[in-house]
Motif scaffolding. Structure first.
Motif, short mmCIF file in Angstrom:
data_model
loop_
_atom_site.label_atom_id
_atom_site.label_comp_id
_atom_site.label_asym_id
_atom_site.label_seq_id
_atom_site.Cartn_x
_atom_site.Cartn_y
_atom_site.Cartn_z
N GLY A 2 2.12 -0.53 -22.21
CA GLY A 2 2.98 0.59 -21.48
C GLY A 2 4.41 -0.02 -21.60
O GLY A 2 4.66 -1.30 -21.74
N SER A 4 8.24 -0.09 -19.78
CA SER A 4 9.07 -0.14 -18.33
C SER A 4 10.19 1.06 -18.57
O SER A 4 10.60 1.54 -19.78
N ARG A 160 8.69 -4.96 -6.93
CA ARG A 160 7.52 -4.14 -6.59
C ARG A 160 7.67 -4.07 -4.79
O ARG A 160 7.33 -4.64 -4.30
N THR A 195 10.03 -0.69 -8.44
CA THR A 195 8.95 0.31 -8.52
C THR A 195 8.10 0.23 -7.30
O THR A 195 8.55 -0.76 -6.30
N GLU A 197 5.33 1.97 -4.18
CA GLU A 197 5.02 3.12 -3.50
C GLU A 197 6.21 3.13 -2.60
O GLU A 197 6.64 4.17 -1.87
N ASP A 249 5.45 3.55 -17.40
CA ASP A 249 4.09 3.79 -17.62
C ASP A 249 3.12 2.86 -16.76
O ASP A 249 3.54 1.83 -16.17
N GLU A 250 2.02 3.35 -16.35
CA GLU A 250 1.38 2.80 -15.39
C GLU A 250 0.91 1.22 -15.75
O GLU A 250 0.82 0.50 -14.99
N ASP A 251 0.61 1.05 -16.98
CA ASP A 251 0.55 -0.08 -17.72
C ASP A 251 1.65 -0.86 -18.05
O ASP A 251 1.52 -1.85 -18.83
#
Ligand code: F3S
Length: 644
Positions: A2, A4, A160, A195, A197, A249-251
């Motif tokens: 994935g 970035s 994160r 990135t 939440e 991307d999630e991965d």
């Protein structure tokens, strides 16, 4: 594997090379910005090349640094920038319209684009999902002329964010926590991608605070996803059409991941004289400042100042403190006036300054000798405030406002019920008034515009091609983390000569070594010796240009800050890194250095240096791209552009 956000944007802009970390690539540039210090240089390059049309979609010159025009020198600079913008098709932002980075986020930044700005805090626009990279005015001018931007493919560090900030804790505290963890060197050679939440809980101005201070981590830039929050911000700015979604991307794979739990954070401050000397506000409560400043491109949004006003309301500024507040832009100021917030600030005893950089760069409100200041800006290096002896603490607007009332550094949670700050958000719709911009379309016949070059604008210094045999004397030996402010300090009495090179040059290293100019003038050719991270801080390219003006041909260092290295190359100075760092200890000021067969050795990337007076020889590395090597051999970027 994935991708970035960084890799997605770079891939879309790639013109030459492969995106392998450490490899040189050429990318296209969509936007540029410059201001009344660094933009002058870009304007001088445009003047010497006289392009028919710029290659960038949007280029802006802002008047935000030296806005006071206390002498005709500043006014000369502004007139030069304005007329050059009108002639060559840039937007021109008038003094008082706002601070370049802040205003650029509001009116121009677009997700997925690449911007090159002639200022180190250009990363601020990363808040909207744009790769915004700081550079020198010459490099920025080159990108406007269609040369793109050559960069080393960065690593990508993922910060994160989880959880949500508690009331009284601010985006500034996240930035300071990142500095505590990574230090001012932790981001060198990397782009910081935010990135997690926790990002969804941050407004665009809060994201801008973090993106802005990515440069304090030593990073190339910082970037946020473009998500629903970005969309709502652009809607509020009446720019919904500029939005595109841009998520990792999630991965997505990162070179390093740093987790910060926002729930756990407390109000922090950075102690003098480095942004990574971080303490909890409660640990330094015995510090009693003389002045407090809320503003700068880091912390001057509507919600920042609204929070300050809620803290100040019903209180008076402490008798020993001078509190100044500078809103980030005219748009913010107008909202503050219309919403009655300005009245609360004035009633508390705060002084309201123009929407400009002001105290952040020592243009006014210079602290007293040995003074202590608490500021919401991003840097606290010695001399940055305009006073060499002052001590500056960096803090959030909440901490700064509480401190202004109590007279000592204060965790706002010990001062009031911080639940009252929970509803301090940005307006749902901003008042849009772009009348303080002169737009390219406003000028009927740009070709007929006369660029007005007042007495304070000197010609750019030029040097000849790289000599094949260098013999030069070391004029100064410096330690680690020397900043561009150390090389050429800020302060209005100095910066007013920024476009007048012979006069400006008289201030080179003026605080670090007052005899520097006198000594370097006696030498035909010189070298400078630096330690680790040489040239960190502002993008100020004069930190390279002024030594070149005096005949410096080489800087030896253990490592270079990215923008300064780029500037040294642009001004034809060899940035040589010690192959063996211990050699730094063996050489001194006044040593003579001889480099034979410079051109041939430069091609190999390894350069042998002799020190005849010590019977010493050591190896250095010239870590530059083939393009940079061409620029160096021609004696700098101006020669390169002219010869092209
Ligand atoms: Fe201005 Fe200070 Fe930002 S000088 S651009 S407010 S870092």
């Amino acid at each position: 594997m994935g991708l970035s956000i960084t890799n997605k944007i770079l891939t879309n802009h790639l013109l030459e090379g492969n995106l392998n970390p450490g490899e040189q690539v050429l990318v296209s540039v969509d936007q540029t910005l410059g201001h009344d210090l660094t933009g002058i240089m870009a304007a001088q390059v445009l003047e010497s090349v006289k392009p028919e049309k710029l290659s960038t979609e949007t280029s802006v010159f802002y008047c935000d640094h030296n806005t006071l025009a206390v002498s005709s020198e500043n006014a000369d600079d502004h007139m030069y920038l304005k007329t050059a913008a009108e002639k060559y098709g840039l937007f021109f932002s008038k003094p008082g319209n706002g601070i370049c980075h802040f205003l650029h986020c509001q009116r121009f930044a677009k997700p997925g684009k690449i911007m090159l700005g002639a200022d180190s805090h250009t990363p601020t626009s990363g808040a909207l999902g744009m790769l915004s990279i700081g550079s020198g005015g010459l490099t920025v001018a080159k990108s406007m002329l269609g040369e793109g931007f050559r960069m080393t493919t960065p690593k990508v560090i993922n910060i994160r964010l989880t959880g949500k900030l508690n009331p009284g804790v601010a985006a500034k505290d996240i930035a300071l926590e990142a500095l505590r963890i990574l230090t001012v060197k932790g981001g060198i050679g990397a782009i910081i991608e935010y990135t997690g939440e926790g990002v969804k809980t941050l407004s665009v101005p809060e994201r801008a605070t973090l993106a802005n201070m990515s440069i304090e981590l030593g990073a190339t830039t910082g970037v946020f996803p473009s998500d629903e929050v970005t969309y709502q911000f652009l809607v509020a700015e009446e720019r919904a059409a500029d939005w595109v979604e841009l998520l990792p991307d999630e991965d997505a794979v990162y070179d390093k991941v740093v987790e910060i739990d926002l729930n756990e954070l407390e109000p922090l401050v950075a102690r003098p004289h480095m942004p990574d000397l971080v303490s909890k506000a409660r640990e330094v409560e015995d510090v009693k400042p003389n002045s407090v400043f809320i503003g700068s491109c880091t912390n001057a949004s509507y919600s920042d100042i609204l929070k300050a006003s809620k803290i100040l309301k019903g209180h008076k500024v402490h008798k020993d403190i001078d509190l100044t507040i500078a809103p980030g832009s005219k748009q913010v100021l107008e909202h503050l006036i219309r919403d009655g917030i300005l009245a609360d600030l004035v009633e508390s005893g705060a002084r309201i300054l123009e929407c400009a950089c002001g105290p952040c760069i020592g243009i006014g409100q210079v602290p007293c000798a040995n003074g202590i200041a608490v500021r919401t800006s991003n840097r606290n290096f010695p001399g940055r405030s305009g006073s060499q002896s002052a001590s500056v603490y960096l803090a959030s607007p909440e901490t700064a406002a509480a401190t202004a009332i109590t007279g000592h550094i204060t965790d706002v949670r010990d001062f009031m019920d911080v639940a009252e700050l929970s509803d301090c958000s940005e307006p749902e719709a901003y008042r849009i008034d772009d009348s303080s911009f002169i737009k390219p379309g406003d000028i009927e016949n740009p070709k007929d515009v006369e660029v007005i070059k007042g007495e304070n604008i000197s010609d750019l210094p030029m040097r000849g091609a790289l000599r094949d045999r260098i013999e030069a004397v070391s004029v100064i030996k410096l330690g680690d983390n020397i900043t561009t402010d150390d090389i050429i300090p800020g302060g209005s009495n100095i910066l007013k000569y920024i476009a007048n090179i012979p006069k400006f040059a008289e201030f080179t290293f003026c605080y670090t070594d007052p005899t520097f100019v006198e000594r370097i003038k006696k030498l035909d050719y010189s070298v400078i010796i630096g330690g680790e991270n040489y040239g960190q801080g502002s993008s100020r390219e004069h930190a390279a240009m002024l030594p070149m003006f005096f005949g410096t041909e080489v800087v030896f260092a253990k490592s270079f800050a990215r923008i300064h290295k780029e500037n040294l190359i642009n001004y034809g100075i060899l940035p040589l890194v010690f192959k063996n760092k211990d050699d730094y200890d063996k050489i001194d000021m006044d040593d003579t250095f001889v480099i034979e067969d410079v051109l041939e050795q430069a091609d190999t990337g390894e350069i042998a240096v002799k020190v005849p007076n010590k019977g010493l020889e050591f190896k250095t590395l010239l870590e530059v791209s083939a393009y940079d090597l061409r620029v160096l051999k021609e004696g700098g970027a101006l020669n390169y552009l002219k010869n092209k």
